[in-house]
Design an enzyme around this catalytic site. Structure first.
Site, PDB file in Angstrom:
ATOM      1  N   GLU A 118       2.007  -0.016  -4.823  1.00  0.00           N
ATOM      2  CA  GLU A 118       0.940   0.865  -5.305  1.00  0.00           C
ATOM      3  C   GLU A 118       1.573   2.189  -5.750  1.00  0.00           C
ATOM      4  O   GLU A 118       1.749   3.101  -4.960  1.00  0.00           O
ATOM      5  CB  GLU A 118      -0.092   1.123  -4.199  1.00  0.00           C
ATOM      6  CG  GLU A 118      -1.288   1.926  -4.695  1.00  0.00           C
ATOM      7  CD  GLU A 118      -2.141   2.492  -3.572  1.00  0.00           C
ATOM      8  OE1 GLU A 118      -3.296   2.830  -3.840  1.00  0.00           O
ATOM      9  OE2 GLU A 118      -1.656   2.627  -2.435  1.00  0.00           O
TER      10      GLU A 118
ATOM     11  N   ASP B  62       0.825  -1.194   0.000  1.00  0.00           N
ATOM     12  CA  ASP B  62       0.000   0.000   0.000  1.00  0.00           C
ATOM     13  C   ASP B  62       0.872   1.261   0.000  1.00  0.00           C
ATOM     14  O   ASP B  62       1.949   1.277   0.590  1.00  0.00           O
ATOM     15  CB  ASP B  62      -0.857  -0.041   1.282  1.00  0.00           C
ATOM     16  CG  ASP B  62      -1.852   1.079   1.346  1.00  0.00           C
ATOM     17  OD1 ASP B  62      -2.689   1.171   0.441  1.00  0.00           O
ATOM     18  OD2 ASP B  62      -1.790   1.874   2.308  1.00  0.00           O
TER      19      ASP B  62
END
Ligand code: CA
Length: 615
Positions: free
Chosen positions: A358, A329
């Site tokens: 990400e 993330d």
């Protein structure tokens, strides 16, 4: 769950003298023999425990790193060459033994180090566990957690869990999925909005509303038994304010401290600042060190103890749950050097593993910057070590390309333009591809006709890289970002015992849902064994009259995709492609699911797609 663990630790304490100190946590709770990461750093937490020293019985003293908070002990233990087994840690005060604790170095699963991560032969299915299926209504609320399930709240917990996914593995297998990425399932004890799991409150515990650590390992095992992989959503950038360590920081610099409440200072979300030669230094500082939101303290990956904690925690989960990859993330929000060391350490432990970051940028060069051995990063002497990066430019093209008013530079040509940037990437097969995820409006919301879905999914499944789909879109589910993130994360119909119908069952789906499902299943099942897609060369032709044609070529294997983004049928003379491909007499027509003759001129209907292949 805390009290149970404490009880377990207390049982392990075997001592003569009265217990002055209580151990509340040992992280990691165990390790393994024969690890590449053999320089183990134990973090031990308990009131006043920092004044103690420790040794491994029969092996000698452990090196202690002093920290500000007396409730912590950080102990370095070189486990290299040690056999699997139980070791006794002896704790002393002023040279006098106070108590001891047993610690396990477990035996590794054979070939654990060589585990194969997800790759371009996979199709990844993204699940939000709270919203997919409620396999165990008894865990919807617990005594240890604040937020209770309430399906009437769009941003509340709905009760989905790990058992719900395990119970539906057959559905995923039938669909043709080969890997599951689920959003975080670690303990997240925020009082509101905890369903998404991105505000961790204990990095070694699955949230009890999702299940137990054992349930998570069972999910991996069940997927493996069915030929599927499990990708963990790992958050290196931040934890939640409810994390027990955040409430009693080992030292002030464990997180980035600003002048706001709890040390809060907001990130500017300007991720380009970390390579922008023109960036103001204060902007770069805020980008890396500012908090994502006020409830998520920003971890300091520059600090060796923090970094080591995150490395060991990540490796612990791979080894414990038998994982096949990480999706990381908010990757560029972490400190660049620290994140690189983190990624490097995991890939050193598992050389065939995969990690996708990400990398939310609109520019290909910005995405490419992060990939391992990137020529873009090399311009600034940077090698991010990240095997896989998210192709956000592809995603953005998908959200515009299916317009009913295409033009010279708007329409399928946007995919053509995205692929033109492939020279920036050292490994295009490691691009993580998607048309939507849990943070974006659903594709079917933007283009609510099946033909657009069929074209988009066809391109997603035949372009280079690792395609990812989002739960529910295979039956045409909708979700609108402008209505809030909760709307993108609607409950999968049938996942709850009280639902009126179960959409994993064909006989309980609507005709429209079955049509979406059939298209998805056809593409996924066919893609599985098509090596030309997994690793073939791409040759694409500049779109003419909104018709985009491309090939994937691998020795004598081939795939041809003809997508017509216009509002009228188009006929294509296949002779045009003879420089790269010789039209065969017959080929496999993917959507017909059979081998048929190939005419000299192919007609593609308005807003439709044809895929031909050697098989
Ligand atoms: Ca539940």
């Amino acid at each position: 769950m805390k009290s149970l663990r404490l009880l377990y630790i207390l049982i392990l304490i075997t001592l003569g003298a009265p217990v002055q100190a209580q151990i509340k946590e040992i992280n990691p709770p165990n390790w393994w023999a024969g690890m590449e990461h053999s320089s183990l750093q134990l973090m031990i937490y308990g009131p006043g425990i920092g004044s103690l020293t420790a040794e491994v019985q029969g092996k000698g003293p452990l090196q202690k790193t002093e920290v500000e908070n007396p409730n912590y002990l950080f102990l370095d233990w070189d486990t290299q060459g040690l056999a699997a087994g139980t070791y006794t840690l002896i704790f002393k005060e002023a040279g006098v033994q106070k108590f001891s604790v047993d610690y396990q170095l477990q035996a590794r699963k054979p070939s654990s180090a060589l585990r194969q991560g997800f790759d371009s032969s996979d199709v990844v299915y993204l699940i939000m566990p709270d919203r997919f299926a409620n396999g165990d209504p008894n865990n919807d609320q617990t005594n240890q957690t604040f937020e209770q399930a309430n399906r009437d709240k769009i941003d509340g917990r709905h009760g989905g869990d790990l058992k719900g996914i395990i119970d539906r593995v057959d559905y995923l297998k039938d669909l043709g999925v080969t890997a599951v990425w689920n959003t975080p399932v670690l303990a997240d004890n925020d009082r509101r909005g905890s369903y998404h799991g991105y505000a961790c409150s204990d990095a070694y515990q699955i949230d009890p509303r999702f299940g137990t650590n054992e349930d998570y390992a069972l999910l991996a095992k069940t997927l493996h038994q069915n030929g599927m992989k499990l990708i963990k959503d790992y958050v290196t950038n931040h934890w939640g304010l409810e994390h027990w360590m955040i409430k009693d920081l080992p030292f002030k610099d464990w997180i980035h401290q600003f002048s706001g409440e709890n040390g809060y200072g907001q990130t500017n979300y300007r991720l380009s600042t970390v390579f922008d030669p023109n960036a103001a230094p204060s902007d770069t500082y805020l980008s890396e060190k500012g908090w994502f939101v006020p409830s998520m303290p920003d971890l300091n990956q520059s600090h060796p103890l923090v970094l080591n904690y995150l490395i060991q925690n990540a490796i612990w989960w791979v080894e414990y749950a038998d994982l096949d990859g990480f999706r990381v993330d908010t990757y560029p929000y972490g400190e660049k050097e620290g994140m690189t060391r983190w990624t490097e350490a995991i890939m050193k432990e598992y050389p065939n593993f995969n990690i996708v970051g990400e990398t939310w940028y609109s520019q290909a060069a910005h995405v490419a910057y992060w990939q391992k051995d990137s020529p873009v990063g090399a311009i600034q002497g940077f090698n991010g070590q990240l095997p896989s990066v998210m192709d956000f430019p592809f995603h953005m093209a998908a959200h515009e390309a299916f317009t009913d008013q295409p033009s010279w530079n708007k329409g399928l040509v946007q995919f053509y333009d995205v692929l033109a940037n492939d020279f920036l990437y050292p490994n295009v097969n490691q691009l993580f591809l998607f048309i939507e995820n849990h943070d974006t409006t659903r594709f079917n919301q933007l283009f609510p006709d099946h033909s657009a879905y069929k074209m988009a999914l066809s391109i997603l499944m035949t372009t280079r890289g690792i395609p990812q789909i989002y739960y529910g879109s295979e039956i045409g589910m909708l979700g609108d970002k402008s209505k809030g993130d909760g709307d993108l994360r609607r409950d999968f119909p049938g996942g709850w015992p009280s639902d009126s119908r179960d959409a994993v069952r064909p006989d309980q789906r609507t005709d429209a849902e079955n049509k979406y499902f059939h298209t998805t299943r056809t593409l996924l099942q066919w893609r599985k064994n098509n090596e030309a897609i997994h690793r073939g060369k791409t040759v694409h032709y500049a779109p003419v009259d909104q018709v985009y044609v491309y090939f994937r070529l691998l020795e004598d294997q081939w795939v041809m995709v003809l997508a017509n983004g216009s509002n009228s049928p188009k006929s294509i003379d296949l002779q045009k492609f003879k420089e790269v491909w010789t039209a065969p007499k017959e080929a496999y027509w993917v959507f017909d699911q059979k081998t048929n003759p190939v005419p000299k001129t192919l007609t593609v209907q308005a807003r439709d797609v044809i895929i031909l292949s050697h098989r």
